[in-house]
Motif scaffolding. Structure first.
Motif, PDB file in Angstrom:
ATOM      1  N   LYS A  95     -27.159  45.241  15.374  1.00  0.00           N
ATOM      2  CA  LYS A  95     -26.364  45.893  14.345  1.00  0.00           C
ATOM      3  C   LYS A  95     -25.123  45.250  14.373  1.00  0.00           C
ATOM      4  O   LYS A  95     -24.495  44.378  15.073  1.00  0.00           O
ATOM      5  CB  LYS A  95     -26.027  47.238  14.817  1.00  0.00           C
ATOM      6  CG  LYS A  95     -27.418  48.070  15.097  1.00  0.00           C
ATOM      7  CD  LYS A  95     -27.650  48.946  13.901  1.00  0.00           C
ATOM      8  CE  LYS A  95     -28.633  50.165  14.179  1.00  0.00           C
ATOM      9  NZ  LYS A  95     -29.794  49.678  14.965  1.00  0.00           N
TER      10      LYS A  95
ATOM     11  N   SER B 150     -21.008  44.854  13.567  1.00  0.00           N
ATOM     12  CA  SER B 150     -19.935  45.596  14.301  1.00  0.00           C
ATOM     13  C   SER B 150     -19.188  46.748  13.251  1.00  0.00           C
ATOM     14  O   SER B 150     -18.801  47.666  13.843  1.00  0.00           O
ATOM     15  CB  SER B 150     -18.750  44.749  14.875  1.00  0.00           C
ATOM     16  OG  SER B 150     -18.308  43.914  13.425  1.00  0.00           O
ATOM     17  N   LEU B 151     -19.568  46.662  12.131  1.00  0.00           N
ATOM     18  CA  LEU B 151     -18.974  47.582  10.972  1.00  0.00           C
ATOM     19  C   LEU B 151     -19.866  48.907  11.310  1.00  0.00           C
ATOM     20  O   LEU B 151     -19.630  49.979  11.375  1.00  0.00           O
ATOM     21  CB  LEU B 151     -19.287  47.289   9.682  1.00  0.00           C
ATOM     22  CG  LEU B 151     -18.776  48.534   8.554  1.00  0.00           C
ATOM     23  CD1 LEU B 151     -17.312  48.467   8.824  1.00  0.00           C
ATOM     24  CD2 LEU B 151     -19.375  47.865   7.153  1.00  0.00           C
ATOM     25  N   LEU B 152     -21.410  48.665  11.566  1.00  0.00           N
ATOM     26  CA  LEU B 152     -22.266  49.990  11.826  1.00  0.00           C
ATOM     27  C   LEU B 152     -21.944  50.436  13.151  1.00  0.00           C
ATOM     28  O   LEU B 152     -21.883  51.505  13.317  1.00  0.00           O
ATOM     29  CB  LEU B 152     -23.515  49.489  11.793  1.00  0.00           C
ATOM     30  CG  LEU B 152     -24.582  49.521  10.486  1.00  0.00           C
ATOM     31  CD1 LEU B 152     -25.893  48.616  10.635  1.00  0.00           C
ATOM     32  CD2 LEU B 152     -24.598  50.935   9.948  1.00  0.00           C
ATOM     33  N   LYS B 153     -21.667  49.743  14.269  1.00  0.00           N
ATOM     34  CA  LYS B 153     -21.446  50.081  15.268  1.00  0.00           C
ATOM     35  C   LYS B 153     -19.977  51.123  15.323  1.00  0.00           C
ATOM     36  O   LYS B 153     -20.046  52.244  15.927  1.00  0.00           O
ATOM     37  CB  LYS B 153     -21.102  48.902  16.452  1.00  0.00           C
ATOM     38  CG  LYS B 153     -22.318  48.405  17.035  1.00  0.00           C
ATOM     39  CD  LYS B 153     -22.113  47.324  17.952  1.00  0.00           C
ATOM     40  CE  LYS B 153     -23.272  46.556  18.241  1.00  0.00           C
ATOM     41  NZ  LYS B 153     -22.804  45.216  18.836  1.00  0.00           N
ATOM     42  N   PHE B 154     -19.240  50.448  14.544  1.00  0.00           N
ATOM     43  CA  PHE B 154     -17.932  51.388  14.240  1.00  0.00           C
ATOM     44  C   PHE B 154     -18.187  52.657  13.697  1.00  0.00           C
ATOM     45  O   PHE B 154     -17.479  53.631  14.185  1.00  0.00           O
ATOM     46  CB  PHE B 154     -16.996  50.563  13.445  1.00  0.00           C
ATOM     47  CG  PHE B 154     -15.487  51.066  13.580  1.00  0.00           C
ATOM     48  CD1 PHE B 154     -14.719  50.747  14.646  1.00  0.00           C
ATOM     49  CD2 PHE B 154     -14.745  51.286  12.421  1.00  0.00           C
ATOM     50  CE1 PHE B 154     -13.593  51.251  14.823  1.00  0.00           C
ATOM     51  CE2 PHE B 154     -13.519  51.565  12.557  1.00  0.00           C
ATOM     52  CZ  PHE B 154     -12.572  51.687  13.674  1.00  0.00           C
ATOM     53  N   ALA B 155     -18.922  52.608  12.706  1.00  0.00           N
ATOM     54  CA  ALA B 155     -19.229  53.872  12.123  1.00  0.00           C
ATOM     55  C   ALA B 155     -19.706  54.704  13.042  1.00  0.00           C
ATOM     56  O   ALA B 155     -19.711  56.213  12.928  1.00  0.00           O
ATOM     57  CB  ALA B 155     -20.070  53.772  10.897  1.00  0.00           C
ATOM     58  N   GLY B 156     -20.840  54.496  13.882  1.00  0.00           N
ATOM     59  CA  GLY B 156     -21.653  55.243  14.844  1.00  0.00           C
ATOM     60  C   GLY B 156     -20.406  55.916  15.582  1.00  0.00           C
ATOM     61  O   GLY B 156     -20.675  57.128  15.991  1.00  0.00           O
TER      62      GLY B 156
ATOM     63  N   ILE C 203     -17.266  56.638  15.250  1.00  0.00           N
ATOM     64  CA  ILE C 203     -16.482  57.600  14.561  1.00  0.00           C
ATOM     65  C   ILE C 203     -17.315  59.070  14.396  1.00  0.00           C
ATOM     66  O   ILE C 203     -16.906  59.864  14.672  1.00  0.00           O
ATOM     67  CB  ILE C 203     -15.974  56.974  13.343  1.00  0.00           C
ATOM     68  CG1 ILE C 203     -14.927  56.008  13.510  1.00  0.00           C
ATOM     69  CG2 ILE C 203     -15.386  58.116  12.248  1.00  0.00           C
ATOM     70  CD1 ILE C 203     -14.199  55.306  12.207  1.00  0.00           C
ATOM     71  N   SER C 204     -18.581  58.746  13.865  1.00  0.00           N
ATOM     72  CA  SER C 204     -19.324  59.968  13.413  1.00  0.00           C
ATOM     73  C   SER C 204     -19.560  60.674  14.853  1.00  0.00           C
ATOM     74  O   SER C 204     -19.832  61.976  14.944  1.00  0.00           O
ATOM     75  CB  SER C 204     -20.680  59.751  12.879  1.00  0.00           C
ATOM     76  OG  SER C 204     -21.328  58.666  13.425  1.00  0.00           O
TER      77      SER C 204
END
Lengths: 341, 166
Positions: free
Chosen positions: B85, B87-93, B95-96
């Motif tokens: 994945k 790092s943007l996706l990981k960051f979003a994960g 946060i959610s």
């Protein structure tokens, strides 16, 4: 919780465990003897008189064989597989009522380890847990054939659990309880559930053949297609555990069939015996007779019927047994509505 | 007695739940999840909810986890084939997940959950008879709707899995 209660339960648990292991041990001998009879051979007769020590010899052989753990196999999971199979096979006996209460030393001793009021569901829970032993073992072996066999076996078990559950719903509609003890008590005299639920019993029995991996449903260990089955990579007593668990499962499912459909510890003329202890002991003997007859039936079928093909197995489970079980539920419902039981 | 048991079981539940997340091997993750469900089953038992406990046992441990294990075994996941994945996706994960935790904590604080473990008003509600009566009288409509929902999900899954509809 007094000390006497704990001691009583400990003795009962040890006795039941020992009995189930010994019966499973001698079922292996009985199986080979009957196989010999059906195939016009003698069967094992070297160890002891009439081959009676054969199970011991087998045990010693399995324990002293070299233990091989394949490389790249997860050691912990590899050992966990057979242990889990054996464990789940043994713990089902906790809810089976072996007989009526005994009166000894001024105490009322129940011949059942735990009378939980969801007994039937407990059995289902343990049965569904049994799949893990096969799956973990098959996966941890790091062998394609083992994995295929494990997956095949798991899908077989899951498919037949559904039909089994549905077949038992019809029975529970009649008994109105989930406790195995109360179900046994309701069948006193010759008021056995088999007379009210013949179709349900047939479905339940076929499913228990499939759940214990017995012929004609012994696809998990199909030598011609899978080398050996989920236990291809196993040796010594770990293999022994897998094979032995099958025999304990046979014993347990015979006990469950006997107590759900064939009156459990009840026998005709039970109320004529005035001494409650004697009546209870004869009840235990009657129960074990029923269990042994079922075990004989398991063996009989194994040496008479050939194995199913995999698609036939799935077709039977999903397209025959499940609709039949649902029809049985509807019929039972109609019966209760019009005749009140 | 039951309080200390509760804390012990909670510790076990959280311990295995964390292992589910941190385990490298997906099969090990799934097996830790089985243990988590087992601990939750024990939680139901100390609430005297035998039926819920055994259903949790059969459905989650016996059926759902077997299916998950089943599909993981077929996927043959390992380091090379695992999709990485960004790092943007990981960051979003992160946060959610954080937001979800915030909501849950807020809900617990709102209900006045303090230092006492939750206790049932009617301690026999979890037994089969009582639960059945409640489900088929007071909550009959939601119960039926839930079963229709499950049925339609099943039919939909079969339809999606079938390649040629003809």
């Amino acid at each position: 919780m007094d000390i006497a209660f704990i001691i009583e339960k400990l003795i009962l648990i040890s006795a039941i465990l020992a009995i189930s292991l010994v019966i499973a041990m001698y079922t292996t001998l009985a199986e080979r003897k009957f196989a010999g009879f059906f195939q016009d051979r003698v069967g094992p007769n070297r160890a002891g008189p009439w081959g009676l020590l054969q199970p011991l010899a087998d045990g010693v052989k399995l324990f002293t064989k070299e233990e091989i753990i394949p490389t790249h196999a997860g050691t912990f999971l590899f050992v966990l597989g057979p242990s889990l199979s054996m464990f789940t096979a043994c713990i089902t006996t906790a809810v089976i009522p072996w007989g009526q209460d005994l009166f000894l030393f001024g105490r009322n001793i129940s011949l059942q380890v735990a009378d939980i009021n969801v007994g039937v569901l407990y059995v289902f829970g343990v049965v569904s847990l049994g799949v893990y032993g096969v799956m973990i073992g098959g996966w941890a072996s790091n062998n394609k054939f083992s994995l295929l066999a494990a997956v095949r076996s798991a899908s077989q078990n899951i498919s037949y659990e559904i039909a089994m559950g549905l077949s038992i719903i019809a029975l529970l509609m009649m008994t109105g309880t989930l406790s195995l003890r109360e179900i046994s008590e309701q069948q006193s005299g010759m008021n056995w559930n088999i007379f009210y639920q013949p179709l349900g019993f047939l479905i339940f029995m076929i499913c228990s053949f499939a759940e214990t991996n017995r012929t004609p449903f012994d696809l998990p260990e199909c030598e011609t297609e899978l080398v050996g089955g989920h236990h291809t990579e196993y040796s010594s007593m770990k293999l022994g555990f897998y094979l032995f668990a099958e025999y304990i499962n046979m014993f347990v499912s015979s006990a469950i069939m006997a107590s759900l459909y064939f009156g459990g510890y009840n026998y005709p003329g039970m109320h004529l015996i005035s001494n409650p202890n004697v009546a209870a002991l004869i009840g235990v003997a009657a129960f074990f007779t029923k269990i042994l007859l079922f075990i004989f039936f398991f063996i009989w079928v194994r040496w008479t019927v050939p194995r199913f093909r995999y698609d036939q197995l799935m077709k039977l489970g999903w397209k025959v047994l499940i609709p039949l079980a649902i029809i049985n539920i509807a019929l039972t419902g109609a019966g209760i509505l019009f005749f009140g039981k | 007695m039951s309080h200390s048991l509760f804390y012990l079981l909670s510790f076990i539940t959280l311990f295995f739940a964390l292992l589910v997340v941190f385990a490298k091997n997906p099969i090990h993750s799934a097996l830790y999840m089985v243990m988590t469900f087992f601990a939750i089953t024990c939680q139901y038992l100390i609430l005297n909810a035998q039926f819920l406990a055994i259903v949790n046992f059969i459905v989650y441990m016996g059926a759902i986890m077997v299916l998950i294990l089943f599909s993981i075994m077929f996927l043959n996941l390992n380091q090379d084939t695992e999709p990485q994945k960004s790092s943007l996706l990981k960051f979003a994960g992160v946060i959610s997940a954080g937001l979800l935790m915030l909501t849950l904590v807020g809900a617990i604080v709102k209900t006045g959950g303090g230092d006492v473990p939750f206790e049932l008003v009617n301690s026999n509600i979890g037994l089969v008879k009582n639960l059945g009566k409640v489900l088929f009288n007071e909550f009959l409509l939601p119960f039926e709707i839930a079963s229709v929902l499950l049925l339609s999900a099943m039919v939909g899954a079969v339809l999606l899995a079938k390649k040629d509809i003809n």
